[in-house]
Design an enzyme around this catalytic site. Structure first.
Site, PDB file in Angstrom:
ATOM      1  CG  ASP A 125      -7.035  56.653  -1.309  1.00 56.56           C
ATOM      2  OD1 ASP A 125      -7.406  56.284   0.012  1.00 56.56           O
ATOM      3  OD2 ASP A 125      -7.119  55.729  -2.119  1.00 56.56           O
TER       4      ASP A 125
ATOM      5  CG  ASP B  13      -6.846  51.749   2.158  1.00 55.80           C
ATOM      6  OD1 ASP B  13      -6.544  51.231   1.041  1.00 55.80           O
ATOM      7  OD2 ASP B  13      -7.140  52.834   2.424  1.00 55.80           O
TER       8      ASP B  13
HETATM    9  C1  DX5 Z   1     -10.381  52.758  -1.089  1.00 59.86           C
HETATM   10  C2  DX5 Z   1      -9.255  52.916  -0.697  1.00 59.86           C
HETATM   11  C3  DX5 Z   1      -8.175  53.161  -1.681  1.00 59.86           C
HETATM   12  C4  DX5 Z   1      -7.725  52.029  -2.311  1.00 59.86           C
HETATM   13  C5  DX5 Z   1      -7.277  52.585  -3.643  1.00 59.86           C
HETATM   14  O1  DX5 Z   1     -11.539  52.495  -0.401  1.00 59.86           O
HETATM   15  O2  DX5 Z   1      -9.259  53.788   0.453  1.00 59.86           O
HETATM   16  O3  DX5 Z   1      -6.782  53.596  -0.662  1.00 59.86           O
HETATM   17  O4  DX5 Z   1      -7.052  51.044  -1.797  1.00 59.86           O
HETATM   18  O5  DX5 Z   1      -7.203  51.253  -4.671  1.00 59.86           O
HETATM   19  P1  DX5 Z   1      -6.807  51.762  -6.094  1.00 59.86           P
HETATM   20  O6  DX5 Z   1      -5.616  52.651  -6.101  1.00 59.86           O
HETATM   21  O7  DX5 Z   1      -6.758  50.447  -6.705  1.00 59.86           O
HETATM   22  O8  DX5 Z   1      -8.004  52.457  -6.701  1.00 59.86           O
END
Ligand code: DX5
Length: 214
Positions: free
Chosen positions: A170, A30
């Site tokens: 996501d 990310d």
């Molecule tokens: C948010 C990111 C995601 C996040 C997902 O901006 O793009 O990939 O890390 O994290 P969880 O699975 O904890 O929602």
């Protein structure tokens, strides 16, 4: 597809090797610039330094303004796919062409408020459409269930045009939410907190997510 955002940032090499042993299919970086999203994370040098510590394919989710500026650097860092946000690109079609010209897979991401229609004219250039199920910037947020109809709409559109595009989701993906997005048509699942913070470790977390699917 574990997101590295939720890994222990002081032990990335170990966390990546642990995710590989746990059965991760892809590791998603990310990348955040503090401008497109209100958070700041890693750049291409960190990804390049980590490449040697796992055989699992990397993809970069570029939550950055004007991502076309850095396609070459994120490609050379060892990412097989670069996913850019339609909201961050003045010339999205050109950026996706640029990614493919680097020999990389291209993906396009949509924030929750962005309608599917805005990417209709570039789906022939991508192998992935990433439908965000949280507002980008942070891990551990709640799943936005109103994105399920958007996933269903995307699946129908892709099927109707017979496109070689897979839907990735996501944000807030857990054993409690993954089946709902699978049933709507998602086939790639990014999980941050659900994997990195599972009390019994990443392998148990990934096994639970897989077990929630048919
Ligand atoms: C948010 C990111 C995601 C996040 C997902 O901006 O793009 O990939 O890390 O994290 P969880 O699975 O904890 O929602």
């Amino acid at each position: 597809m574990p997101s590295t955002l939720s890994f222990d940032q002081s032990r990335l090499a170990e966390e990546l090797a642990d995710a590989e042993r746990a059965g991760a299919d892809v590791l998603q970086w990310d990348v955040m610039d503090g401008a497109f999203v209100p958070n700041l994370t890693v750049g291409w040098d960190v990804i390049a330094a980590c490449r040697q510590h796992t055989q699992v394919p990397f993809e970069a989710h570029l939550m950055i303004a004007d991502p076309g500026r850095y396609v070459e650097q994120f490609g050379k860092a060892g990412n097989e796919r670069l996913i850019v946000h339609v909201e961050a690109c003045t010339h999205l079609h050109r950026v996706l062409q640029q990614i493919k010209a680097e020999g990389l897979q291209a993906g396009v991401a949509l924030n929750p408020a962005t309608p599917l229609e805005v990417v209709e004219n570039v789906l022939d250039l991508v192998d992935t459409v990433l439908i965000m199920t949280v507002n980008p910037g942070f891990g551990g947020q709640h799943f936005i269930a109103t994105m399920i109809p958007k996933i269903r709409e995307a699946a129908a559109h892709i099927a109707e045009r017979q496109l070689a595009v897979r839907i990735e989701v996501d944000g807030g993906i857990t054993p409690d939410t993954i089946r709902s997005v699978y049933d709507a048509g998602a086939r790639k699942f990014v999980a941050g907190t659900a994997v990195a913070h599972h009390p019994r470790g990443k392998a148990a977390a990934i096994a639970e997510l897989r077990a929630a699917l048919p």
